[in-house]
Design a protein around this motif. Sequence first.
Motif, PDB file in Angstrom:
ATOM      1  N   VAL A 201       9.129  -0.459  11.635  1.00 51.72           N
ATOM      2  CA  VAL A 201       9.075  -1.779  10.979  1.00 51.72           C
ATOM      3  C   VAL A 201       8.031  -2.656  11.665  1.00 51.72           C
ATOM      4  CG1 VAL A 201      10.335  -3.925  10.554  1.00 51.72           C
ATOM      5  CG2 VAL A 201      11.450  -1.716  10.123  1.00 51.72           C
TER       6      VAL A 201
ATOM      7  N   ALA B  84       6.967  -1.742   5.704  1.00 49.90           N
ATOM      8  CA  ALA B  84       7.913  -2.252   6.712  1.00 49.90           C
ATOM      9  C   ALA B  84       9.240  -2.647   6.072  1.00 49.90           C
ATOM     10  CB  ALA B  84       7.296  -3.457   7.421  1.00 49.90           C
TER      11      ALA B  84
ATOM     12  N   ARG C 285      13.487  -0.467   6.421  1.00 44.03           N
ATOM     13  CA  ARG C 285      14.662  -1.161   6.954  1.00 44.03           C
ATOM     14  C   ARG C 285      15.952  -0.578   6.392  1.00 44.03           C
ATOM     15  NH1 ARG C 285      15.376  -5.852   5.214  1.00 44.03           N
ATOM     16  NH2 ARG C 285      16.538  -6.749   6.962  1.00 44.03           N
TER      17      ARG C 285
END
Length: 454
Positions: free
Chosen positions: A301, A425, A429
């Motif tokens: 990330v 990114a 998650r």
Amino acid sequence: MSALTERITNKEKLGFGLGDAASHIVFDSSVAILAYFYTNIYGLSPAVMGTLFLVVRVLDAITDPIMGAIADQTKSRWGRFRPWLLIICVPFAVSCVLVYSTPDFGQTAKIVYAVLAYIFMTIMYTAINIPYCSLGAAITADPQDNLSLQSWRFAIAPIGGAMGTALILPLADFIAPGDRATGMQWAMGIFGVIGCLMFLTCFLTTRERITPVKEDNMNILRDMRILMKNDQWRILSVYNLAMLCGVVVRGSLLVYFVQYVLHQGSGIISLFMLATTVASVFGSLFAKSLGTWMCKIRASVWVNVLSALVGLLFFVLPTEYWIPAFVVHIILNLLQGINAPLQWSMITDANNYGEWKTQRRITGMNIAANIFVIKLGVAIGGALTGWGLAWFGYQAGMEQQSAEAIRGVLILFTVLPAIFYLITAFSIRYYRLTEDKMNDIIGDLRQNKFQTQS
């Protein structure tokens, strides 16, 4: 699954990494040099080049699951994946020469030749790269050992990338001064032979240890249905697609950025590309420590968020000096070097998770599906590069470009990749195969336990 705990040697890691170095001769040149070759040397318009990239690369991506299924069903004394390194390495070398050839044809015939040569190269790349990438998951299933293997792989891979990017223009000019078309053809021929030898070394130094659940026959639809049950693979698909779009757009435009925005020649262009290689090596070596320290999901990330922000700095740097841009370029490629081992380690984890979830190990199909998405990202990124240049009025083969075209190069080189890195990114998650989770899964697989039995 067998041999889950056997440790792999540095010799085997080195041999495995050389296989990816060979692959990157083609992959990196396709990302960083081929657009420039087609527009400024071969003579295609940016719009035609972009369309060529989209059509051929999508066609290439479609063949990946087929090759994955074939590799999964391969039976030999060398395993499922290693034999393909031996069989395809010579045609792979030949394809490198054909793509970088400039026959004296009319414009329509040149387009047809470019399409056919590029299709041949991408098929050869698929036929050798799908088994190679699958081989990593067959060597070891231990999460930390696999991350180490991938770190070695991506530390060594830029050697091939440097051949296809940083070294090709200087070598071409050395071989055939004033005739870059002939020089590039000979340079890629030399690099193709070196790539062939790298694949042979990979074949001789590696060993397949993971034994899959036996299937009686090849069934692509069955394997695809099994794959689609893997929710973590679906998350990685978005991640891989967005990341490769960003990588390809920026990589394809680097030559244009240095030449037209920074007003520098082939020497500085090669220096930027060499910096890409060196920075990627150091980034790859740092990946294992970072992934262990802060979890590879969180690390990925932050690497992609920072890649987006650092890349935007090119937009505000002074263009009369190339050194500030060079420093930013190094930082950006350090980050991308970190990203690659994390990415492929997660792909391997998702493969093991898929076996645990479905009781079927379809490594070839799993890797092929990931590479399908990666190549789709390459196709979209390449098409956006060509179409974007055409939109801003870039004229193929012209030493001088309009102010609008130069501004377009700068926008495409900075803003568009940043958008894709932020999407990357955000998507990762939702990936949940942490190291603790993977240790539990590997523990179950050692005992032949699966999700429905846990």
